[in-house]
Scaffold this motif. Sequence first.
Motif, PDB file in Angstrom:
ATOM      1  N   GLY A 116       0.746  -1.013   0.120  1.00 35.48           N
ATOM      2  CA  GLY A 116       0.060   0.019  -0.082  1.00 35.48           C
ATOM      3  C   GLY A 116       0.781   1.293   0.142  1.00 35.48           C
ATOM      4  N   VAL A 117       1.507   1.726   0.990  1.00 35.52           N
ATOM      5  CA  VAL A 117       2.294   2.937   1.199  1.00 35.52           C
ATOM      6  C   VAL A 117       3.482   2.727   2.026  1.00 35.52           C
ATOM      7  CG1 VAL A 117       0.711   3.280   3.397  1.00 35.52           C
ATOM      8  CG2 VAL A 117       1.944   5.088   2.065  1.00 35.52           C
TER       9      VAL A 117
ATOM     10  N   GLY B  51       3.450  -1.526  10.949  1.00 29.86           N
ATOM     11  CA  GLY B  51       3.832  -2.763  10.444  1.00 29.86           C
ATOM     12  C   GLY B  51       4.598  -3.143   9.135  1.00 29.86           C
ATOM     13  N   ASN B  52       4.521  -2.205   8.330  1.00 34.55           N
ATOM     14  CA  ASN B  52       5.383  -2.014   7.353  1.00 34.55           C
ATOM     15  C   ASN B  52       7.042  -1.869   7.740  1.00 34.55           C
ATOM     16  OD1 ASN B  52       3.597  -2.687   5.330  1.00 34.55           O
ATOM     17  ND2 ASN B  52       3.207  -0.649   4.616  1.00 34.55           N
TER      18      ASN B  52
ATOM     19  N   GLN C 108       4.771 -10.924   3.181  1.00 37.59           N
ATOM     20  CA  GLN C 108       3.191 -10.982   2.931  1.00 37.59           C
ATOM     21  C   GLN C 108       2.623  -9.900   3.967  1.00 37.59           C
ATOM     22  OE1 GLN C 108       3.180 -15.176   3.874  1.00 37.59           O
ATOM     23  NE2 GLN C 108       2.105 -15.244   1.680  1.00 37.59           N
ATOM     24  N   PRO C 109       1.506  -9.310   3.295  1.00 36.75           N
ATOM     25  CA  PRO C 109       0.610  -8.284   3.848  1.00 36.75           C
ATOM     26  C   PRO C 109      -0.524  -8.936   4.545  1.00 36.75           C
ATOM     27  CG  PRO C 109       0.018  -8.350   1.444  1.00 36.75           C
ATOM     28  CD  PRO C 109       1.065  -9.143   1.553  1.00 36.75           C
ATOM     29  N   ALA C 110      -1.172  -8.148   5.390  1.00 37.16           N
ATOM     30  CA  ALA C 110      -2.187  -8.858   6.240  1.00 37.16           C
ATOM     31  C   ALA C 110      -3.347  -9.174   5.249  1.00 37.16           C
ATOM     32  CB  ALA C 110      -2.738  -7.669   7.213  1.00 37.16           C
TER      33      ALA C 110
ATOM     34  N   GLY D 172       0.958  -9.319   9.246  1.00 39.22           N
ATOM     35  CA  GLY D 172       1.891  -9.575   8.093  1.00 39.22           C
ATOM     36  C   GLY D 172       2.482 -10.925   8.463  1.00 39.22           C
ATOM     37  N   ALA D 173       3.187 -11.479   7.643  1.00 38.45           N
ATOM     38  CA  ALA D 173       4.193 -12.642   7.475  1.00 38.45           C
ATOM     39  C   ALA D 173       5.410 -12.508   6.885  1.00 38.45           C
ATOM     40  CB  ALA D 173       3.189 -13.847   7.379  1.00 38.45           C
ATOM     41  N   GLY D 174       6.429 -13.343   7.224  1.00 36.98           N
ATOM     42  CA  GLY D 174       7.607 -13.177   6.276  1.00 36.98           C
ATOM     43  C   GLY D 174       8.302 -14.498   6.339  1.00 36.98           C
TER      44      GLY D 174
END
Length: 317
Positions: A33-34, A124-125, A147-149, A180-182
């Motif tokens: 998103g941003v 979060g980002n 990965q985003p929400a 999020g996930a990574g």
Amino acid sequence: MRKPLPAADPLLRLQASITARDDRLLGWLYDHGVLTTDQIAAALFPSLDFAQRRLRRLTVLRAVDRFRPNRAYGGSYPYHYVLDQLGYDHVHAQRGLGRPRRDQARRRKQALTSQPDLPHLLGGNQVFIDLAAHARTHPDSRLVRWQPASAYHEPGVLYREGGNPQIIIGGATGFPRPDGAGVWTEQGRSVPFFLEYDTGLERLDILTEKIAKYERLYAMSTWAWPVLFHLPAARREANLHHRLAAVPGLETVVATTTAELHTATGASPADQVWQLAGRTGRHRLIDLPYTDTDDDDDDDDDEFPTHTTPSPHGRAA
């Protein structure tokens, strides 16, 4: 008289100017998103000045757009960057998604600029940006996946073969919806994780309810990733651990850190900043325990949940 040559297609003009770093940035903006100027500079560029020059060029090319929210007590925040319409066209072409809506950029920008929890999204980002910035200066490490929400908003996305089918039937509300996930890698080892970013505005019992959903997933699935809680302050962290100590038979691996700790030490989320529930001391991200036979053999395993095209509000379409 000769006829004037037709003007170059704007998308082709953009694609002729795109670098691998630009591609990564546009993909991040599409998925997440941003991002602010400072975030982009930290993760991708050797200096803020270099980042600003490149972002101005991408703005002229209509790959990205920007806005600057006003501060409540005067002044404004740094520029916040989002995808412009040609940026959407480029990412869709790269991913084989077909042409996006003509007003996709306008709708997404409008949704983001009016989003009341924009600080939560940016916070979060920031955790992932900090990991990417760490990897930029540490060649033996890499943020393999971010990965985003929205990747976890669809029912059944957490289901894996061999798990309880109730994970599909139960829908998204009964199971975790992480922020999020990574997957983080260092020196050939990797750890997948979920992120819960806390601004301190929710009651603590809301956080423990989230953990109960991870416990339910743990009990019904064949895999378990550590759940990272990024909290604003040490006092809130201590209070959460006090509540976790009262949870009987907690199986989910819960690790916490705080914004206060990062500010005081300058450490990144990859460093020894994570406190495990029920244990003393701090641990590095790569050393957190997890259970996932898919990931044990392949850092880029396709079994990890993926997401589809984001809607203007950031959710999977």
